[in-house]
Design a protein around this motif. Structure first.
Motif, PDB file in Angstrom:
ATOM      1  N   PRO A 152       0.824  -1.203   0.000  1.00  0.00           N
ATOM      2  CA  PRO A 152       0.000   0.000   0.000  1.00  0.00           C
ATOM      3  C   PRO A 152       0.864   1.262   0.000  1.00  0.00           C
ATOM      4  O   PRO A 152       1.959   1.262   0.545  1.00  0.00           O
ATOM      5  N   PHE A 153       0.378   2.286  -0.625  1.00  0.00           N
ATOM      6  CA  PHE A 153       1.051   3.590  -0.748  1.00  0.00           C
ATOM      7  C   PHE A 153       2.337   3.520  -1.561  1.00  0.00           C
ATOM      8  O   PHE A 153       3.156   4.423  -1.530  1.00  0.00           O
ATOM      9  N   SER A 154       2.531   2.427  -2.279  1.00  0.00           N
ATOM     10  CA  SER A 154       3.664   2.346  -3.206  1.00  0.00           C
ATOM     11  C   SER A 154       3.392   3.324  -4.355  1.00  0.00           C
ATOM     12  O   SER A 154       2.286   3.873  -4.485  1.00  0.00           O
ATOM     13  N   THR A 155       4.387   3.528  -5.212  1.00  0.00           N
ATOM     14  CA  THR A 155       4.247   4.522  -6.287  1.00  0.00           C
ATOM     15  C   THR A 155       3.027   4.233  -7.171  1.00  0.00           C
ATOM     16  O   THR A 155       2.246   5.145  -7.477  1.00  0.00           O
ATOM     17  N   LEU A 156       2.850   2.988  -7.570  1.00  0.00           N
ATOM     18  CA  LEU A 156       1.708   2.688  -8.458  1.00  0.00           C
ATOM     19  C   LEU A 156       0.379   2.916  -7.757  1.00  0.00           C
ATOM     20  O   LEU A 156      -0.582   3.392  -8.359  1.00  0.00           O
ATOM     21  N   HIS A 157       0.340   2.580  -6.484  1.00  0.00           N
ATOM     22  CA  HIS A 157      -0.875   2.832  -5.696  1.00  0.00           C
ATOM     23  C   HIS A 157      -1.196   4.332  -5.748  1.00  0.00           C
ATOM     24  O   HIS A 157      -2.339   4.740  -5.943  1.00  0.00           O
ATOM     25  N   ARG A 158      -0.161   5.161  -5.582  1.00  0.00           N
ATOM     26  CA  ARG A 158      -0.385   6.607  -5.509  1.00  0.00           C
ATOM     27  C   ARG A 158      -0.737   7.212  -6.877  1.00  0.00           C
ATOM     28  O   ARG A 158      -1.515   8.150  -6.950  1.00  0.00           O
ATOM     29  N   ILE A 159      -0.189   6.645  -7.943  1.00  0.00           N
ATOM     30  CA  ILE A 159      -0.499   7.203  -9.279  1.00  0.00           C
ATOM     31  C   ILE A 159      -1.927   6.839  -9.698  1.00  0.00           C
ATOM     32  O   ILE A 159      -2.619   7.606 -10.353  1.00  0.00           O
ATOM     33  N   ALA A 160      -2.360   5.643  -9.286  1.00  0.00           N
ATOM     34  CA  ALA A 160      -3.650   5.133  -9.771  1.00  0.00           C
ATOM     35  C   ALA A 160      -4.834   5.932  -9.224  1.00  0.00           C
ATOM     36  O   ALA A 160      -4.742   6.587  -8.188  1.00  0.00           O
ATOM     37  N   ASP A 161      -5.951   5.848  -9.949  1.00  0.00           N
ATOM     38  CA  ASP A 161      -7.167   6.516  -9.494  1.00  0.00           C
ATOM     39  C   ASP A 161      -7.852   5.694  -8.407  1.00  0.00           C
ATOM     40  O   ASP A 161      -8.593   6.227  -7.576  1.00  0.00           O
ATOM     41  N   LEU A 162      -7.614   4.404  -8.458  1.00  0.00           N
ATOM     42  CA  LEU A 162      -8.268   3.480  -7.523  1.00  0.00           C
ATOM     43  C   LEU A 162      -7.291   2.333  -7.281  1.00  0.00           C
ATOM     44  O   LEU A 162      -6.557   1.954  -8.196  1.00  0.00           O
ATOM     45  N   SER A 163      -7.290   1.770  -6.071  1.00  0.00           N
ATOM     46  CA  SER A 163      -6.303   0.713  -5.839  1.00  0.00           C
ATOM     47  C   SER A 163      -6.866  -0.462  -5.046  1.00  0.00           C
ATOM     48  O   SER A 163      -7.580  -0.273  -4.068  1.00  0.00           O
ATOM     49  N   LEU A 164      -6.518  -1.643  -5.496  1.00  0.00           N
ATOM     50  CA  LEU A 164      -6.866  -2.864  -4.766  1.00  0.00           C
ATOM     51  C   LEU A 164      -5.584  -3.413  -4.157  1.00  0.00           C
ATOM     52  O   LEU A 164      -4.537  -3.365  -4.790  1.00  0.00           O
ATOM     53  N   GLU A 165      -5.689  -3.952  -2.942  1.00  0.00           N
ATOM     54  CA  GLU A 165      -4.507  -4.554  -2.309  1.00  0.00           C
ATOM     55  C   GLU A 165      -4.665  -6.066  -2.297  1.00  0.00           C
ATOM     56  O   GLU A 165      -5.758  -6.565  -2.028  1.00  0.00           O
ATOM     57  N   ILE A 166      -3.548  -6.763  -2.529  1.00  0.00           N
ATOM     58  CA  ILE A 166      -3.658  -8.230  -2.590  1.00  0.00           C
ATOM     59  C   ILE A 166      -3.338  -8.911  -1.253  1.00  0.00           C
ATOM     60  O   ILE A 166      -3.441 -10.135  -1.150  1.00  0.00           O
ATOM     61  N   LYS A 167      -2.912  -8.145  -0.255  1.00  0.00           N
ATOM     62  CA  LYS A 167      -2.833  -8.627   1.141  1.00  0.00           C
ATOM     63  C   LYS A 167      -2.012  -9.907   1.324  1.00  0.00           C
ATOM     64  O   LYS A 167      -2.396 -10.788   2.090  1.00  0.00           O
ATOM     65  N   ALA A 168      -0.881 -10.003   0.615  1.00  0.00           N
ATOM     66  CA  ALA A 168      -0.082 -11.226   0.732  1.00  0.00           C
ATOM     67  C   ALA A 168       0.915 -11.171   1.883  1.00  0.00           C
ATOM     68  O   ALA A 168       1.581 -12.165   2.177  1.00  0.00           O
TER      69      ALA A 168
END
Ligand code: M6R
Length: 357
Positions: A152-168
């Motif tokens: 979470p809050f990684s670069t791609l998370h921050r660029i995206a309009d919406l983000s899903l986490e895979i919780k691994a």
């Protein structure tokens, strides 16, 4: 050295710290390497993910479903193992009648897009430079950017309009195992919400059985395969994508040249290489009628053949088989690499997160 950051008006900006917690996963067993620990953790990390998709992340999923219905085309952009899970995602969406495909992040310039194209950015780290460059270029030029990340809050998370986490949870081994599995489960879940008949609740148990029922056999088999130099892995349709993932694991961890190919492509060239010295692993679930002919083709040439599920026990229903067959591939890779005494968790020339172009 101290770095200060100022806004346009010359006022200093004091960065806010954010502590990110990845779910902690405990398996009551001692492991020699991170990778085998992480392979085992899949039984738990898959459960954590499913719970989160059903509850905490359900409203994000609702928004994603609405984006899917309102777009004209859905493209998944990713690299390595994340690309392989993305191939499964676009396969499932095509089955459901959507126009969808997956593209390797470093080749994203090849893709056509417009304001109705929905883009998924798939990455466990959220820091892969090839995927970030694609995301930056596409930002505000497509319908929406949705990231699917583990961090979470990684670069791609921050660029995206919406983000899903895979919780691994934390994955230390360079090779993706539990993050790959949780990406695939996320896409199964999405397909289920879009109307496919998939019971995700049974997956943690299926993963656990795939490990329990095959580990001893694979350990023994690995002793005979430690000098293996080349192997062909054949699959068709969704299982071809699993072949790609198994081949990648064998290359990066066990240093074996593994080539994944569509069974139907054998007769278009590769068959010339097949003889009694060849090794072939075939993904042959009951629902795939076409692969049976390809298996006969390699058998007739005397190749040494392994088949999933014939030689390894897994649930062979669609689409679960495409995931469980990769668990077999993960175990096989681990035990061969162990026989070869290789630096399993940190293979040569590779990094966990590829932050360069
Ligand atoms: O962090 P990402 O998922 O974006 O990483 C992409 C690839 O570098 C990664 O999946 C790589 O292929 C794996 N280490 C393979 O096991």
């Amino acid at each position: 050295m101290k770095i200060k950051i100022y806004n346009k008006e010359g006022n200093e900006i004091i960065p806010k710290e954010k502590t990110v917690f990845l779910p902690e996963i405990r398996v009551e067993k001692n492991f020699e390497h991170f990778i085998i620990k992480e392979i085992y953790e899949q039984q738990i990390s898959s459960k954590i993910l499913i719970e989160s998709l059903k509850n905490e992340q359900s409203s994000i999923l609702d928004k994603i479903i609405s984006l899917i219905y309102n777009s004209n085309k859905i493209v998944f952009i990713a690299a390595g193992s994340s690309y392989h899970s993305s191939l499964i995602a676009s396969h499932l969406l095509r089955k459901l009648g959507f126009e969808s495909y997956s593209i390797v992040a470093s080749e994203f310039e090849e893709m056509n897009y417009d304001k109705k194209t929905l883009v998924f950015l798939v990455s466990q780290s959220g820091e892969t430079m090839d995927t970030i460059l694609a995301a930056k270029k596409l930002k505000d030029k497509v319908f929406s950017l949705v990231s699917v990340v583990n961090v979470p809050f990684s670069t791609l998370h921050r660029i995206a309009d919406l983000s899903l986490e895979i919780k691994a949870g934390v994955e230390k081994c360079v090779a993706a195992t539990k993050t790959y599995t949780n990406q695939v489960i996320t896409f199964f879940y999405l397909a289920k919400l879009l109307g496919m008949n998939i019971d995700v609740e049974k997956i943690p148990r299926g993963v656990s059985e795939a490990i329990k029922e095959n580990e001893e056999k694979i350990k023994n088999l690995a002793k005979n395969l430690k000098d293996l130099k080349d192997i062909f892995i054949i699959g068709r349709s969704i299982n071809y994508y699993s072949s790609l993932e198994i081949a990648l694991k064998l290359k990066e961890i066990a240093y074996i040249h593994a080539e994944a190919l569509y069974g139907g492509e054998l007769k278009h060239g590769t068959l010339a290489l097949i003889d009694e010295n060849s090794y072939v692993l075939a993904l042959n679930p009951y629902f795939d009628e076409n692969i049976k002919t390809n298996i006969e083709e390699v058998k007739a040439r005397g190749a040494k053949l392994f088949e999933i599920p014939k030689d390894f026990y897994v649930d062979s229903d669609y689409p679960y088989f495409s995931l469980y067959s990769v668990i077999i591939g993960q175990l096989l890779t681990y035990y061969i690499a162990k026989e070869k005494n290789l630096p399993i968790d940190y293979p040569r020339n590779l990094a966990k997160s590829v932050t360069v172009k």
